[in-house]
Scaffold this motif. Structure first.
Motif, PDB file in Angstrom:
ATOM      1  N   PRO A   8      56.440  32.536   1.934  1.00 55.15           N
ATOM      2  CA  PRO A   8      55.743  31.063   1.812  1.00 55.15           C
ATOM      3  C   PRO A   8      56.786  30.316   2.530  1.00 55.15           C
ATOM      4  CG  PRO A   8      55.776  32.151  -0.311  1.00 55.15           C
ATOM      5  CD  PRO A   8      56.502  32.969   0.691  1.00 55.15           C
ATOM      6  N   VAL A   9      56.409  29.214   3.268  1.00 53.74           N
ATOM      7  CA  VAL A   9      57.128  28.444   4.346  1.00 53.74           C
ATOM      8  C   VAL A   9      56.946  26.986   3.771  1.00 53.74           C
ATOM      9  CG1 VAL A   9      57.867  27.825   6.553  1.00 53.74           C
ATOM     10  CG2 VAL A   9      57.462  29.869   5.992  1.00 53.74           C
ATOM     11  N   TYR A  10      57.895  26.321   3.519  1.00 54.04           N
ATOM     12  CA  TYR A  10      57.882  24.671   3.451  1.00 54.04           C
ATOM     13  C   TYR A  10      59.053  24.051   3.520  1.00 54.04           C
ATOM     14  CZ  TYR A  10      56.594  20.365   1.645  1.00 54.04           C
ATOM     15  OH  TYR A  10      56.508  18.816   1.317  1.00 54.04           O
ATOM     16  N   ASN A  11      59.336  23.108   4.544  1.00 55.47           N
ATOM     17  CA  ASN A  11      60.111  22.327   4.662  1.00 55.47           C
ATOM     18  C   ASN A  11      61.464  22.698   4.813  1.00 55.47           C
ATOM     19  OD1 ASN A  11      60.576  19.617   5.534  1.00 55.47           O
ATOM     20  ND2 ASN A  11      60.906  18.883   3.337  1.00 55.47           N
ATOM     21  N   VAL A  12      61.864  23.761   5.446  1.00 57.57           N
ATOM     22  CA  VAL A  12      62.980  24.549   5.548  1.00 57.57           C
ATOM     23  C   VAL A  12      63.476  25.087   6.731  1.00 57.57           C
ATOM     24  CG1 VAL A  12      62.621  25.955   3.397  1.00 57.57           C
ATOM     25  CG2 VAL A  12      61.556  26.976   5.174  1.00 57.57           C
ATOM     26  N   GLU A  13      63.282  24.019   7.810  1.00 63.80           N
ATOM     27  CA  GLU A  13      63.726  24.160   9.141  1.00 63.80           C
ATOM     28  C   GLU A  13      65.320  24.671   9.361  1.00 63.80           C
ATOM     29  OE1 GLU A  13      64.449  19.631  10.321  1.00 63.80           O
ATOM     30  OE2 GLU A  13      62.970  20.691  11.272  1.00 63.80           O
ATOM     31  N   LYS A  14      66.083  24.296   8.669  1.00 67.14           N
ATOM     32  CA  LYS A  14      67.588  24.337   8.545  1.00 67.14           C
ATOM     33  C   LYS A  14      67.705  25.846   8.175  1.00 67.14           C
ATOM     34  CE  LYS A  14      72.023  22.454   6.722  1.00 67.14           C
ATOM     35  NZ  LYS A  14      72.583  21.727   5.626  1.00 67.14           N
ATOM     36  N   ILE A  34      53.921  38.310   6.876  1.00 66.57           N
ATOM     37  CA  ILE A  34      53.069  37.259   6.666  1.00 66.57           C
ATOM     38  C   ILE A  34      53.611  35.927   6.123  1.00 66.57           C
ATOM     39  CG2 ILE A  34      50.868  36.643   5.450  1.00 66.57           C
ATOM     40  CD1 ILE A  34      50.466  39.677   4.865  1.00 66.57           C
ATOM     41  N   LEU A  35      53.924  35.224   7.253  1.00 66.14           N
ATOM     42  CA  LEU A  35      53.961  33.597   7.169  1.00 66.14           C
ATOM     43  C   LEU A  35      53.122  32.650   6.444  1.00 66.14           C
ATOM     44  CD1 LEU A  35      56.456  33.384  10.234  1.00 66.14           C
ATOM     45  CD2 LEU A  35      56.905  34.296   8.061  1.00 66.14           C
ATOM     46  N   VAL A  36      53.277  31.995   5.326  1.00 67.82           N
ATOM     47  CA  VAL A  36      52.334  31.037   5.034  1.00 67.82           C
ATOM     48  C   VAL A  36      52.936  29.603   5.030  1.00 67.82           C
ATOM     49  CG1 VAL A  36      50.569  30.298   3.251  1.00 67.82           C
ATOM     50  CG2 VAL A  36      51.370  33.007   3.582  1.00 67.82           C
ATOM     51  N   ASN A  37      52.611  28.960   6.133  1.00 69.32           N
ATOM     52  CA  ASN A  37      53.052  27.752   6.184  1.00 69.32           C
ATOM     53  C   ASN A  37      52.205  26.784   5.426  1.00 69.32           C
ATOM     54  OD1 ASN A  37      54.287  25.107   7.129  1.00 69.32           O
ATOM     55  ND2 ASN A  37      52.540  24.988   8.695  1.00 69.32           N
ATOM     56  N   ASP A  38      52.884  26.268   4.402  1.00 70.90           N
ATOM     57  CA  ASP A  38      52.369  25.499   3.390  1.00 70.90           C
ATOM     58  C   ASP A  38      52.248  24.036   3.605  1.00 70.90           C
ATOM     59  OD1 ASP A  38      51.000  24.991   0.918  1.00 70.90           O
ATOM     60  OD2 ASP A  38      52.941  24.786  -0.235  1.00 70.90           O
ATOM     61  N   GLY A  39      51.994  23.761   4.607  1.00 73.71           N
ATOM     62  CA  GLY A  39      51.807  22.211   5.103  1.00 73.71           C
ATOM     63  C   GLY A  39      53.166  21.453   5.434  1.00 73.71           C
ATOM     64  N   SER A  40      54.141  22.321   5.907  1.00 77.26           N
ATOM     65  CA  SER A  40      55.453  21.851   6.207  1.00 77.26           C
ATOM     66  C   SER A  40      55.620  20.561   7.120  1.00 77.26           C
ATOM     67  CB  SER A  40      56.191  22.721   6.773  1.00 77.26           C
ATOM     68  OG  SER A  40      56.500  23.936   6.023  1.00 77.26           O
ATOM     69  N   PRO A  41      55.915  19.416   6.535  1.00 83.23           N
ATOM     70  CA  PRO A  41      56.196  18.240   7.339  1.00 83.23           C
ATOM     71  C   PRO A  41      57.237  18.291   8.455  1.00 83.23           C
ATOM     72  CG  PRO A  41      57.236  17.588   5.338  1.00 83.23           C
ATOM     73  CD  PRO A  41      56.772  19.254   5.291  1.00 83.23           C
ATOM     74  N   ASP A  42      58.204  19.463   8.382  1.00 85.66           N
ATOM     75  CA  ASP A  42      59.403  19.339   9.502  1.00 85.66           C
ATOM     76  C   ASP A  42      58.954  20.390  10.484  1.00 85.66           C
ATOM     77  OD1 ASP A  42      59.415  21.875   8.205  1.00 85.66           O
ATOM     78  OD2 ASP A  42      61.588  21.647   7.671  1.00 85.66           O
ATOM     79  N   GLN A  63      48.348  26.295   5.926  1.00 85.27           N
ATOM     80  CA  GLN A  63      47.168  25.861   4.948  1.00 85.27           C
ATOM     81  C   GLN A  63      47.958  24.145   4.515  1.00 85.27           C
ATOM     82  OE1 GLN A  63      47.494  28.689   1.763  1.00 85.27           O
ATOM     83  NE2 GLN A  63      49.312  27.342   0.594  1.00 85.27           N
ATOM     84  N   LYS A  64      46.904  23.497   3.815  1.00 83.60           N
ATOM     85  CA  LYS A  64      47.470  22.200   3.536  1.00 83.60           C
ATOM     86  C   LYS A  64      48.314  22.485   2.261  1.00 83.60           C
ATOM     87  CE  LYS A  64      43.482  19.573   4.647  1.00 83.60           C
ATOM     88  NZ  LYS A  64      42.167  18.667   4.097  1.00 83.60           N
ATOM     89  N   ASN A  65      49.193  21.625   2.180  1.00 80.69           N
ATOM     90  CA  ASN A  65      50.416  21.842   0.905  1.00 80.69           C
ATOM     91  C   ASN A  65      49.859  22.121  -0.506  1.00 80.69           C
ATOM     92  OD1 ASN A  65      52.401  20.106  -1.289  1.00 80.69           O
ATOM     93  ND2 ASN A  65      53.329  21.693  -0.110  1.00 80.69           N
ATOM     94  N   ALA A  66      50.096  23.067  -1.053  1.00 80.98           N
ATOM     95  CA  ALA A  66      49.502  23.543  -2.228  1.00 80.98           C
ATOM     96  C   ALA A  66      50.406  24.114  -3.329  1.00 80.98           C
ATOM     97  CB  ALA A  66      48.087  24.602  -2.207  1.00 80.98           C
TER      98      ALA A  66
END
Length: 326
Positions: A8-14, A34-42, A63-66
């Protein structure tokens, strides 16, 4: 044996590249990612797309953030592997992790392989620590359940990561959505679907934390722990094992005590006033379940429990002086 790796991926660009590099460079090659981008804003999505373009065994689902639980559930819908492991996107694997998972599952015919994770503030190899003696054992369901419930030992065994699950078990379990600590009920769901667990002290997984993670912050989300353990109690009742029902209730009662400790340790002094009614309610539950708590809590926590019951402020002050005991 093909292994599906769900990230799962969320807001972890660093930190994302560090995580992905640790997966694509595994010594074991028969994997899908399997990468699941959970609506990351970055820029996490763009980094994922970069790796998808470079590696044929990586796919990206947006997917949208959930939340983390929902992202894991989404990833499980896409697996084609014989076994599944989870990696959080700010953490990283040891390069031989999946090779060790697979070898352990094959030689033991276990339903789940459980290994050790360590907490780190920065990246460095565990080569030296893995030189230590590694303890391996094959446990039956009841033996591992006692570890999960902290009846046999005090290690935290409910993390989704640092484990390998047979596909047929992983596909049957859904993570709660919208709740903090969603690993806890999911871990119990895995256990009751398993008969044999390979248990090892080998470090395969690095759990990243920073200095801010150490700050004692209490929020409304901490009360999700009550709901989380209520779910475990209910599933134990459905499963029908009387020991599991008892152990689940013990842990549910512990949560009331732990929440009192967390509020007491909060760096925000106004939390005492903010959660004054919750403190009263929790103290009532702790008093009601005092007998069973005193039976299962370690000695140091029994002292704090007794102080809380006499005077919460007194117990809070003592706890803050000796906060490492909980």
């Amino acid at each position: 044996m093909k292994v599906s790796v769900i990230i799962p991926v969320y807001n972890v660009e660093k930190y994302l590249r560090r995580c992905l590099d640790s997966v694509v460079n595994q010594t074991y090659k028969d994997i899908e990612v399997i990468l699941v981008n959970d609506g990351s804003p970055d820029n996490s999505k763009e980094i994922c797309e970069e790796y998808v373009a470079k590696y044929s065994n990586i796919q990206l689902i947006n997917q949208k953030n959930a939340g983390l639980g929902a992202a894991r559930n989404t990833g499980l819908q896409y697996i084609t592997g014989d076994a599944v492991t989870f990696v959080d996107s700010d953490d990283w694997l040891e390069l031989d992790a999946i090779e060790y998972y697979v070898a352990s599952m094959k030689k033991s015919d276990a339903d789940i392989v459980v290994t050790k994770m360590i907490r780190k503030k920065e990246y460095f190899s565990n080569e030296g620590t893995n030189g230590a003696t590694i303890k391996e054992e094959v446990l039956n369901q009841e033996q591992f359940a006692k570890k999960y419930f902290k009846i046999d030992g005090n290690n935290i065994e409910y993390y989704a990561c640092a484990k390998l699950y047979k596909r047929e078990i992983a596909r049957e379990v859904k993570y709660p959505v919208g709740l903090f600590a969603e690993d806890v009920p999911a871990a119990f769901s895995y256990i009751i679907r398993s008969q044999k667990i390979f248990y090892s002290t080998k470090v395969t997984y690095n759990y990243f934390f920073n200095d801010n993670s150490l700050t004692a912050k209490f929020t409304d989300k901490d009360f999700d722990l009550e709901k989380i353990w209520d779910l475990v109690v209910e599933e134990a009742k459905v499963y029908g094992n009387e020991d599991y029902i008892l152990y689940a209730k013990v842990n549910r009662y512990r949560i009331d005590f732990n929440l009192l400790c967390r509020i007491a340790l909060s760096e925000n002094k106004s939390d005492i006033e903010k959660y004054s009614q919750e403190i009263v309610d929790l103290l009532g539950k702790v008093k009601e379940n005092k007998k069973i708590l005193l039976k299962y809590l370690p000695f140091s926590r029994k002292v704090i429990l007794r102080l809380f019951i006499v005077n919460y402020t007194l117990g809070r002050n003592v706890l803050r002086m000796f906060k490492n005991i909980v």
